[in-house]
Write a protein that holds these residues in place. Structure first.
Motif, PDB file in Angstrom:
ATOM      1  N   UNK A  38       0.827  -1.208   0.000  1.00 15.68           N
ATOM      2  CA  UNK A  38       0.000   0.000   0.000  1.00 15.68           C
ATOM      3  C   UNK A  38       0.860   1.257   0.000  1.00 15.68           C
ATOM      4  N   UNK A  39       1.934   1.210   0.798  1.00 17.58           N
ATOM      5  CA  UNK A  39       2.821   2.380   0.875  1.00 17.58           C
ATOM      6  C   UNK A  39       3.611   2.524  -0.422  1.00 17.58           C
ATOM      7  N   UNK A  40       4.066   1.418  -0.991  1.00 14.97           N
ATOM      8  CA  UNK A  40       4.813   1.470  -2.242  1.00 14.97           C
ATOM      9  C   UNK A  40       3.955   2.009  -3.388  1.00 14.97           C
ATOM     10  N   UNK A  41       2.669   1.671  -3.373  1.00 15.78           N
ATOM     11  CA  UNK A  41       1.766   2.088  -4.440  1.00 15.78           C
ATOM     12  C   UNK A  41       1.259   3.518  -4.261  1.00 15.78           C
ATOM     13  N   UNK A  42       1.505   4.096  -3.097  1.00 14.63           N
ATOM     14  CA  UNK A  42       1.030   5.447  -2.801  1.00 14.63           C
ATOM     15  C   UNK A  42       1.743   6.470  -3.678  1.00 14.63           C
ATOM     16  N   UNK A  43       0.983   7.339  -4.303  1.00  9.77           N
ATOM     17  CA  UNK A  43       1.558   8.386  -5.152  1.00  9.77           C
ATOM     18  C   UNK A  43       1.906   9.637  -4.359  1.00  9.77           C
ATOM     19  N   UNK A  44       1.411   9.706  -3.128  1.00 10.37           N
ATOM     20  CA  UNK A  44       1.680  10.876  -2.291  1.00 10.37           C
ATOM     21  C   UNK A  44       2.638  10.552  -1.167  1.00 10.37           C
TER      22      UNK A  44
END
Length: 323
Positions: A38-44
């Motif tokens: 989830x953190x890796x996929x976060x754009x922000x």
């Protein structure tokens, strides 16, 4: 309290917290993997929030994430309800910390995060708590008991939370291929940054500061060049500017012992050939290691065609704070 009782209290605390941390290993599982994804996929950014002692741990967690390649900052949940929620965007992911999973200030934010569609990772000690149930994934930070003898003050639980946060940061660091140089760029003001970022070209002496003579130069004249430049050495180069050797204070002691006539000997006769050299893009820390290994105080800086570009003295590296 006696000395023995004080020692036992301290040792018991260490033992209990160590046992609590050891129990975390089995919780590095699918939930942990999902949180990392989830953190890796976060754009922000990764927003960390928590109240009280959880908030203190959250601040450290956010700082660790930010310094290891995951843009992150801490938002106080109480302040978030009074305007700071505007710091969080739809592109972010939130890590909410609460050992009980019932901190009212944190729970107040949940409907707003859901409305904005912001992914939520909880770190709660109770998997059936409102916070854990509302999150996409919960990282279990439960402990059997606090190290506090009253089982009240957050002790084992905050240590476990801190370690879980470090586990996240390290897993993400490795997943991103984060390097020592990347780390140094976020720590430019410290000794670590200087060791990992400072290059020879940043501290070397060049141009008119460069001590240089030819093979035909008399030793007595070369000594004047060495004295005027103050590096305890001089470069010896041919007419095309190619590096042939060096002459140092150590070489001077050697020729004096050999009763060499200073006014007659030439540099081609007394110089040391094949000197130790570095390039301009060599790390200053690596240059210092070379000096220490070979017990010398200066290095010639040369280009790929063996033309001297400068000289680097150990004092320059030490003044730059590379220790």
């Amino acid at each position: 309290m006696t000395k023995e009782l004080i020692w036992e209290a301290g040792r018991r605390t260490v033992r209990m917290e160590s046992d609590a941390v050891a129990a975390l290993e089995n919780r590095i599982n699918g939930d942990f993997q999902r949180a990392c994804e989830m953190i890796m996929q976060c754009r922000g950014r990764t927003i960390v929030t928590g109240m009280g002692k959880s908030g203190h741990i959250g601040r450290k967690m956010a700082a660790t994430l930010a310094s290891t390649g995951t843009p992150s900052f801490f938002v106080h949940p109480g302040e978030a309800s009074h305007g700071d929620l505007g710091m969080i965007t739809r592109d972010d992911v939130v890590i909410a910390i609460s050992n009980s999973g019932s901190s009212s200030e944190v729970l107040t934010l949940l409907p707003l995060l859901k409305r904005l569609g912001i992914p939520l990772i909880s770190m709660a000690g109770k998997t059936d708590s409102p916070l854990a149930q509302a999150a996409e994934v919960n990282l279990d930070i439960s402990v059997e008991t606090e190290a506090c003898p009253l089982n009240l003050a957050p002790t084992s639980s905050t240590t476990v939370t801190l370690v879980m946060g470090d586990a996240l940061a390290v897993a993400l660091l490795e997943a991103r291929g984060f390097t020592a140089e990347d780390f140094a760029f976020s720590h430019p003001g410290g000794a670590l940054g200087r060791r990992l970022l400072l290059k020879v070209e940043d501290v070397m002496h060049a141009g008119d500061e460069l001590p240089q003579v030819t093979p035909a130069t008399r030793l007595s004249q070369a000594l004047l060049e060495m004295t005027s430049k103050g590096f305890g050495m001089t470069i010896v180069a041919n007419g095309e500017g190619e590096l042939l050797g060096v002459f140092t204070d150590g070489d001077l002691r050697r020729v004096i012992d050999q009763k060499v006539e200073l006014d007659k000997a030439t540099m081609g006769e007394v110089m040391s050939r094949r000197p130790k050299t570095v390039s301009t893009d060599t790390l200053a820390a690596e240059a210092l290691r070379i000096m220490e290994d070979f017990k010398i105080t200066a290095l010639v800086v040369e280009d790929k065609t063996h033309h001297p570009l400068g000289v680097l003295h150990m004092h320059d590296i030490l003044r730059a704070g590379v220790i």
